[in-house]
Design a protein around this motif. Structure first.
Motif, PDB file in Angstrom:
ATOM      1  N   THR A   1       4.169  10.194  -6.813  1.00 13.90           N
ATOM      2  CA  THR A   1       5.214  10.565  -7.779  1.00 13.90           C
ATOM      3  C   THR A   1       4.601  10.954  -9.120  1.00 13.90           C
ATOM      4  O   THR A   1       5.025  11.934  -9.750  1.00 13.90           O
ATOM      5  CB  THR A   1       6.198   9.395  -7.963  1.00 13.90           C
ATOM      6  OG1 THR A   1       6.761   9.056  -6.705  1.00 13.90           O
ATOM      7  CG2 THR A   1       7.299   9.759  -8.925  1.00 13.90           C
ATOM      8  N   LEU A   2       3.611  10.203  -9.572  1.00 15.42           N
ATOM      9  CA  LEU A   2       2.965  10.530 -10.849  1.00 15.42           C
ATOM     10  C   LEU A   2       2.230  11.864 -10.776  1.00 15.42           C
ATOM     11  O   LEU A   2       2.276  12.667 -11.725  1.00 15.42           O
ATOM     12  CB  LEU A   2       2.000   9.409 -11.252  1.00 15.42           C
ATOM     13  CG  LEU A   2       2.667   8.083 -11.628  1.00 15.42           C
ATOM     14  CD1 LEU A   2       1.609   7.010 -11.900  1.00 15.42           C
ATOM     15  CD2 LEU A   2       3.557   8.264 -12.842  1.00 15.42           C
ATOM     16  N   VAL A   3       1.532  12.130  -9.676  1.00 23.09           N
ATOM     17  CA  VAL A   3       0.829  13.412  -9.512  1.00 23.09           C
ATOM     18  C   VAL A   3       1.833  14.552  -9.445  1.00 23.09           C
ATOM     19  O   VAL A   3       1.635  15.602 -10.060  1.00 23.09           O
ATOM     20  CB  VAL A   3      -0.067  13.369  -8.251  1.00 23.09           C
ATOM     21  CG1 VAL A   3      -0.585  14.761  -7.914  1.00 23.09           C
ATOM     22  CG2 VAL A   3      -1.225  12.403  -8.458  1.00 23.09           C
TER      23      VAL A   3
ATOM     24  N   TYR B   1       4.787  14.637 -10.816  1.00 29.95           N
ATOM     25  CA  TYR B   1       5.337  14.833 -12.161  1.00 29.95           C
ATOM     26  C   TYR B   1       4.334  15.547 -13.057  1.00 29.95           C
ATOM     27  O   TYR B   1       4.689  16.413 -13.847  1.00 29.95           O
ATOM     28  CB  TYR B   1       5.722  13.477 -12.762  1.00 29.95           C
ATOM     29  CG  TYR B   1       6.307  13.590 -14.140  1.00 29.95           C
ATOM     30  CD1 TYR B   1       7.603  14.057 -14.330  1.00 29.95           C
ATOM     31  CD2 TYR B   1       5.561  13.251 -15.259  1.00 29.95           C
ATOM     32  CE1 TYR B   1       8.136  14.173 -15.587  1.00 29.95           C
ATOM     33  CE2 TYR B   1       6.088  13.362 -16.521  1.00 29.95           C
ATOM     34  CZ  TYR B   1       7.378  13.823 -16.693  1.00 29.95           C
ATOM     35  OH  TYR B   1       7.901  13.944 -17.937  1.00 29.95           O
ATOM     36  N   ALA B   2       3.048  15.188 -12.938  1.00 28.65           N
ATOM     37  CA  ALA B   2       2.022  15.808 -13.788  1.00 28.65           C
ATOM     38  C   ALA B   2       1.791  17.270 -13.426  1.00 28.65           C
ATOM     39  O   ALA B   2       1.485  18.087 -14.299  1.00 28.65           O
ATOM     40  CB  ALA B   2       0.724  15.018 -13.688  1.00 28.65           C
ATOM     41  N   LEU B   3       1.923  17.623 -12.167  1.00 32.39           N
ATOM     42  CA  LEU B   3       1.644  18.994 -11.727  1.00 32.39           C
ATOM     43  C   LEU B   3       2.878  19.882 -11.700  1.00 32.39           C
ATOM     44  O   LEU B   3       2.767  21.073 -11.412  1.00 32.39           O
ATOM     45  CB  LEU B   3       0.999  18.966 -10.342  1.00 32.39           C
ATOM     46  CG  LEU B   3      -0.369  18.278 -10.273  1.00 32.39           C
ATOM     47  CD1 LEU B   3      -0.875  18.274  -8.852  1.00 32.39           C
ATOM     48  CD2 LEU B   3      -1.363  18.945 -11.208  1.00 32.39           C
ATOM     49  N   ALA B   4       4.031  19.337 -11.979  1.00 33.36           N
ATOM     50  CA  ALA B   4       5.257  20.141 -11.960  1.00 33.36           C
ATOM     51  C   ALA B   4       5.218  21.172 -13.084  1.00 33.36           C
ATOM     52  O   ALA B   4       4.770  20.874 -14.195  1.00 33.36           O
ATOM     53  CB  ALA B   4       6.479  19.247 -12.129  1.00 33.36           C
ATOM     54  N   PRO B   5       5.652  22.410 -12.803  1.00 33.38           N
ATOM     55  CA  PRO B   5       5.660  23.418 -13.866  1.00 33.38           C
ATOM     56  C   PRO B   5       6.698  23.065 -14.930  1.00 33.38           C
ATOM     57  O   PRO B   5       7.789  22.592 -14.633  1.00 33.38           O
ATOM     58  CB  PRO B   5       6.038  24.710 -13.130  1.00 33.38           C
ATOM     59  CG  PRO B   5       6.729  24.267 -11.896  1.00 33.38           C
ATOM     60  CD  PRO B   5       6.153  22.932 -11.532  1.00 33.38           C
ATOM     61  N   LYS B   6       6.285  23.273 -16.157  1.00 32.60           N
ATOM     62  CA  LYS B   6       7.174  22.973 -17.271  1.00 32.60           C
ATOM     63  C   LYS B   6       8.074  24.181 -17.539  1.00 32.60           C
ATOM     64  O   LYS B   6       7.609  25.310 -17.567  1.00 32.60           O
ATOM     65  CB  LYS B   6       6.361  22.668 -18.542  1.00 32.60           C
ATOM     66  CG  LYS B   6       5.346  21.553 -18.353  1.00 32.60           C
ATOM     67  CD  LYS B   6       6.013  20.236 -18.070  1.00 32.60           C
ATOM     68  CE  LYS B   6       5.000  19.123 -18.006  1.00 32.60           C
ATOM     69  NZ  LYS B   6       4.819  18.544 -16.721  1.00 32.60           N
ATOM     70  N   PRO B   7       9.371  23.958 -17.721  1.00 29.40           N
ATOM     71  CA  PRO B   7      10.261  25.089 -18.008  1.00 29.40           C
ATOM     72  C   PRO B   7       9.964  25.634 -19.408  1.00 29.40           C
ATOM     73  O   PRO B   7       9.665  24.884 -20.337  1.00 29.40           O
ATOM     74  CB  PRO B   7      11.660  24.472 -17.935  1.00 29.40           C
ATOM     75  CG  PRO B   7      11.456  23.023 -18.177  1.00 29.40           C
ATOM     76  CD  PRO B   7      10.090  22.687 -17.656  1.00 29.40           C
ATOM     77  N   PRO B   8      10.028  26.959 -19.557  1.00 21.89           N
ATOM     78  CA  PRO B   8       9.757  27.540 -20.884  1.00 21.89           C
ATOM     79  C   PRO B   8      10.867  27.173 -21.865  1.00 21.89           C
ATOM     80  O   PRO B   8      12.030  27.034 -21.492  1.00 21.89           O
ATOM     81  CB  PRO B   8       9.723  29.042 -20.607  1.00 21.89           C
ATOM     82  CG  PRO B   8      10.556  29.218 -19.380  1.00 21.89           C
ATOM     83  CD  PRO B   8      10.370  27.974 -18.566  1.00 21.89           C
TER      84      PRO B   8
ATOM     85  N   MET C   1       0.835  -1.208   0.000  1.00 25.78           N
ATOM     86  CA  MET C   1       0.000   0.000   0.000  1.00 25.78           C
ATOM     87  C   MET C   1       0.867   1.255   0.000  1.00 25.78           C
ATOM     88  O   MET C   1       0.559   2.240  -0.686  1.00 25.78           O
ATOM     89  CB  MET C   1      -0.916  -0.019   1.221  1.00 25.78           C
ATOM     90  CG  MET C   1      -1.948   1.066   1.199  1.00 25.78           C
ATOM     91  SD  MET C   1      -3.009   0.797  -0.211  1.00 25.78           S
ATOM     92  CE  MET C   1      -4.245   1.999   0.082  1.00 25.78           C
ATOM     93  N   GLN C   2       1.969   1.218   0.746  1.00 21.66           N
ATOM     94  CA  GLN C   2       2.887   2.368   0.770  1.00 21.66           C
ATOM     95  C   GLN C   2       3.542   2.562  -0.596  1.00 21.66           C
ATOM     96  O   GLN C   2       3.754   3.683  -1.042  1.00 21.66           O
ATOM     97  CB  GLN C   2       3.950   2.164   1.850  1.00 21.66           C
ATOM     98  CG  GLN C   2       3.390   2.205   3.248  1.00 21.66           C
ATOM     99  CD  GLN C   2       4.443   1.883   4.286  1.00 21.66           C
ATOM    100  OE1 GLN C   2       5.483   1.343   3.959  1.00 21.66           O
ATOM    101  NE2 GLN C   2       4.142   2.204   5.541  1.00 21.66           N
ATOM    102  N   ILE C   3       3.856   1.451  -1.257  1.00 25.50           N
ATOM    103  CA  ILE C   3       4.461   1.545  -2.597  1.00 25.50           C
ATOM    104  C   ILE C   3       3.472   2.147  -3.582  1.00 25.50           C
ATOM    105  O   ILE C   3       3.818   3.001  -4.404  1.00 25.50           O
ATOM    106  CB  ILE C   3       4.957   0.159  -3.059  1.00 25.50           C
ATOM    107  CG1 ILE C   3       6.109  -0.294  -2.168  1.00 25.50           C
ATOM    108  CG2 ILE C   3       5.368   0.190  -4.523  1.00 25.50           C
ATOM    109  CD1 ILE C   3       6.568  -1.718  -2.419  1.00 25.50           C
ATOM    110  N   VAL C   4       2.197   1.733  -3.518  1.00 22.37           N
ATOM    111  CA  VAL C   4       1.174   2.277  -4.411  1.00 22.37           C
ATOM    112  C   VAL C   4       0.992   3.765  -4.146  1.00 22.37           C
ATOM    113  O   VAL C   4       0.911   4.577  -5.092  1.00 22.37           O
ATOM    114  CB  VAL C   4      -0.158   1.492  -4.242  1.00 22.37           C
ATOM    115  CG1 VAL C   4      -1.278   2.208  -4.971  1.00 22.37           C
ATOM    116  CG2 VAL C   4      -0.005   0.073  -4.731  1.00 22.37           C
TER     117      VAL C   4
END
Length: 77
Positions: free
Chosen positions: A13-15, A17-24, A4-7
């Motif tokens: 980690t996926l969230v 990565y998805a919400l990280a601001p993209k560099p211009p 459960m901790q791994i999930v």
């Protein structure tokens, strides 16, 4: 329950990565970005004695400057 901790870690980690601001993306370099010597009529010609760095030299001809876009992506061939 280590699975459960791994999930939770994978989902977090996926969230993250998805919400990280993209560099211009930096603008493409153009010929005007280069500080190449130019030739202008009426520009004073510096008289140099010894070794001096001349920033704005008056040069009559300096190669055939042009740009060519890179069409292929990097990677193994």
């Amino acid at each position: 329950m280590p699975w459960m901790q791994i999930v939770v870690w994978i989902v977090a980690t996926l969230v993250q990565y998805a919400l990280a601001p993209k560099p211009p993306q930096p603008p493409a370099a153009e010929l005007k970005d280069l500080d190449a010597p130019t030739a202008d009529e009426g520009r004073p010609i510096p008289v140099v004695f010894g070794t001096v760095l001349v920033r704005s030299a008056n040069v009559v001809w300096y190669g055939d400057l042009r740009t060519t876009p890179i069409k292929s992506k990097g990677g193994k061939k």
